[in-house]
Design an enzyme around this catalytic site. Sequence first.
Site, short mmCIF file in Angstrom:
data_model
loop_
_atom_site.label_atom_id
_atom_site.label_comp_id
_atom_site.label_asym_id
_atom_site.label_seq_id
_atom_site.Cartn_x
_atom_site.Cartn_y
_atom_site.Cartn_z
N ASP A 21 0.84 -1.20 0.00
CA ASP A 21 0.00 0.00 0.00
C ASP A 21 0.87 1.25 0.00
O ASP A 21 1.55 1.55 0.99
CB ASP A 21 -0.89 0.01 1.25
CG ASP A 21 -1.80 1.24 1.27
OD1 ASP A 21 -2.88 1.17 0.65
OD2 ASP A 21 -1.42 2.27 1.87
N TYR A 49 3.23 9.78 -0.68
CA TYR A 49 4.29 9.17 0.13
C TYR A 49 5.67 9.38 -0.51
O TYR A 49 6.70 9.23 0.14
CB TYR A 49 4.08 7.67 0.36
CG TYR A 49 2.79 7.28 1.06
CD1 TYR A 49 1.97 8.24 1.65
CD2 TYR A 49 2.38 5.96 1.14
CE1 TYR A 49 0.78 7.89 2.27
CE2 TYR A 49 1.20 5.60 1.77
CZ TYR A 49 0.40 6.57 2.32
OH TYR A 49 -0.77 6.21 2.94
N LYS A 108 -2.74 5.87 -4.39
CA LYS A 108 -3.86 6.77 -4.08
C LYS A 108 -3.72 8.12 -4.79
O LYS A 108 -2.60 8.63 -4.94
CB LYS A 108 -3.94 7.01 -2.56
CG LYS A 108 -3.87 5.73 -1.75
CD LYS A 108 -4.02 5.94 -0.26
CE LYS A 108 -3.68 4.68 0.50
NZ LYS A 108 -2.24 4.55 0.85
N HIS A 151 -7.62 9.50 -1.92
CA HIS A 151 -6.93 9.46 -0.63
C HIS A 151 -7.77 10.04 0.51
O HIS A 151 -7.87 9.47 1.59
CB HIS A 151 -5.59 10.21 -0.77
CG HIS A 151 -4.54 9.75 0.18
ND1 HIS A 151 -3.21 9.68 -0.14
CD2 HIS A 151 -4.63 9.33 1.47
CE1 HIS A 151 -2.53 9.25 0.91
NE2 HIS A 151 -3.36 9.03 1.90
P1 NDP Z 1 0.77 1.33 11.85
O1 NDP Z 1 -0.37 1.20 12.79
O2 NDP Z 1 0.96 0.32 10.79
O3 NDP Z 1 2.05 1.41 12.75
C1 NDP Z 1 3.34 1.62 12.23
C2 NDP Z 1 4.29 1.91 13.38
O4 NDP Z 1 4.33 0.79 14.27
C3 NDP Z 1 5.68 2.19 12.93
O5 NDP Z 1 6.22 3.15 13.80
C4 NDP Z 1 6.40 0.84 13.12
O6 NDP Z 1 7.75 1.06 13.41
C5 NDP Z 1 5.66 0.27 14.32
N1 NDP Z 1 5.52 -1.20 14.28
C6 NDP Z 1 5.29 -1.97 13.19
N2 NDP Z 1 5.19 -3.27 13.53
C7 NDP Z 1 5.36 -3.32 14.87
C8 NDP Z 1 5.38 -4.38 15.81
N3 NDP Z 1 5.20 -5.63 15.44
N4 NDP Z 1 5.59 -4.07 17.13
C9 NDP Z 1 5.76 -2.79 17.52
N5 NDP Z 1 5.77 -1.74 16.66
C10 NDP Z 1 5.57 -2.00 15.36
O7 NDP Z 1 0.70 2.82 11.25
P2 NDP Z 1 0.63 3.55 9.85
O8 NDP Z 1 0.03 4.87 10.16
O9 NDP Z 1 1.92 3.51 9.15
O10 NDP Z 1 -0.45 2.73 8.99
C11 NDP Z 1 -0.13 1.64 8.16
C12 NDP Z 1 -0.29 2.00 6.70
O11 NDP Z 1 -1.59 2.47 6.42
C13 NDP Z 1 0.61 3.15 6.24
O12 NDP Z 1 1.96 2.79 6.12
C14 NDP Z 1 -0.07 3.52 4.94
O13 NDP Z 1 0.26 2.59 3.93
C15 NDP Z 1 -1.54 3.40 5.35
N6 NDP Z 1 -2.09 4.70 5.79
C16 NDP Z 1 -3.07 5.28 5.01
C17 NDP Z 1 -3.61 6.48 5.37
C18 NDP Z 1 -4.68 7.07 4.51
O14 NDP Z 1 -5.01 8.25 4.69
N7 NDP Z 1 -5.26 6.33 3.60
C19 NDP Z 1 -3.18 7.21 6.57
C20 NDP Z 1 -2.20 6.51 7.35
C21 NDP Z 1 -1.68 5.30 6.96
P3 NDP Z 1 8.98 0.51 12.50
O15 NDP Z 1 8.72 0.88 11.07
O16 NDP Z 1 10.15 1.24 13.08
O17 NDP Z 1 9.03 -0.96 12.71
#
Ligand code: NDP
Length: 280
Positions: free
Chosen positions: A49, A54, A79, A112
């Site tokens: 995704d 991004y 998006k 988006h």
């Molecule tokens: P998430 O809820 O996926 O959390 C990501 C965070 O959690 C990062 O800081 C990551 O750190 C950490 N993390 C990942 N796996 C673990 C784990 N197993 N244990 C502990 N910490 C963990 O947040 P996002 O906001 O990134 O959402 C996911 C995706 O959704 C985005 O990447 C994007 O593709 C999409 N999105 C879409 C939006 C929209 O408007 N349509 C808005 C926001 C997100 P690290 O990378 O350091 O491991």
Amino acid sequence: MIKNISDCTTLNNGVKMPWLGLGVWQVNDGPEVERAVIAAINAGYRSIDTAAIYGNERGVGKAIKDSGIPREELFITTKLWNAYHDYDVALKAFDDSLKSLGLDYIDLYLIHWPIPARKKYVEAWKALIKLYEEGKVRAIGVSNFHIHHIEEIINATGVIPAVNQVELHPYLTQKQLLEYCKKRGIQVEAYSPLMRGKVASIREISAIAEKYGKTPAQVVLRWHLQNGVVVIPKSVHENRIRENADIFDFELSESDMKEIDNLNINKRFLPDPDKMNYTG
Ligand code: NDP
């Protein structure tokens, strides 16, 4: 029961979409995103995704090519950004995404955010319908749409989105939206499914995780799946990318599902879509 990383949901046009994907928001273009996508593909993920905003479509596309996995086995979402809702501008923005990704079609293209202040999301939806009719995208959908935004685009065009990608996690369970989308045949996809990493610090979730010998992140991702929600957790760390995919060998009990449901406090980490007007 969803038992395998290759299991898919069937969208309302028959297209199959994996229940698990990798999110790449806030992942740098170049080596960082390329490494994350390759790690995910090696761990068995087949869905990625991304979004034009991004700034990492190029790296995602390079990793896809380098992976050697046949294109038809992958499911790529991108998006349409908020500034590009005018019909012709949206068509051009799609072509730009396609070019950046180095692909000749997209699996899922989403609006988006609705950006209600601009009043252009119906026009943007018409552009997505055109792209779908031309076969440039296998499924079209929306993101951050409330029920009233969805009703408006359906009433204007008769076309029901295949997916609505929204903020959804234990502090924002979105029950009403889930029920509405189920009735309409719209697949809900959770963004920030791990509450941006904060699930690890919720006492009740840690207690449930301990019972199953799983991590809090795994328990929450499993909770999403059992609610019929597609998940796209983001990580740039191979160990976490693998951890987030190790969720297909256990089932949460009804009472544990309820306990997580009950954590809801309607808390958003990103703006309410009705108040989001950022187009920069
Ligand atoms: P998430 O809820 O996926 O959390 C990501 C965070 O959690 C990062 O800081 C990551 O750190 C950490 N993390 C990942 N796996 C673990 C784990 N197993 N244990 C502990 N910490 C963990 O947040 P996002 O906001 O990134 O959402 C996911 C995706 O959704 C985005 O990447 C994007 O593709 C999409 N999105 C879409 C939006 C929209 O408007 N349509 C808005 C926001 C997100 P690290 O990378 O350091 O491991």
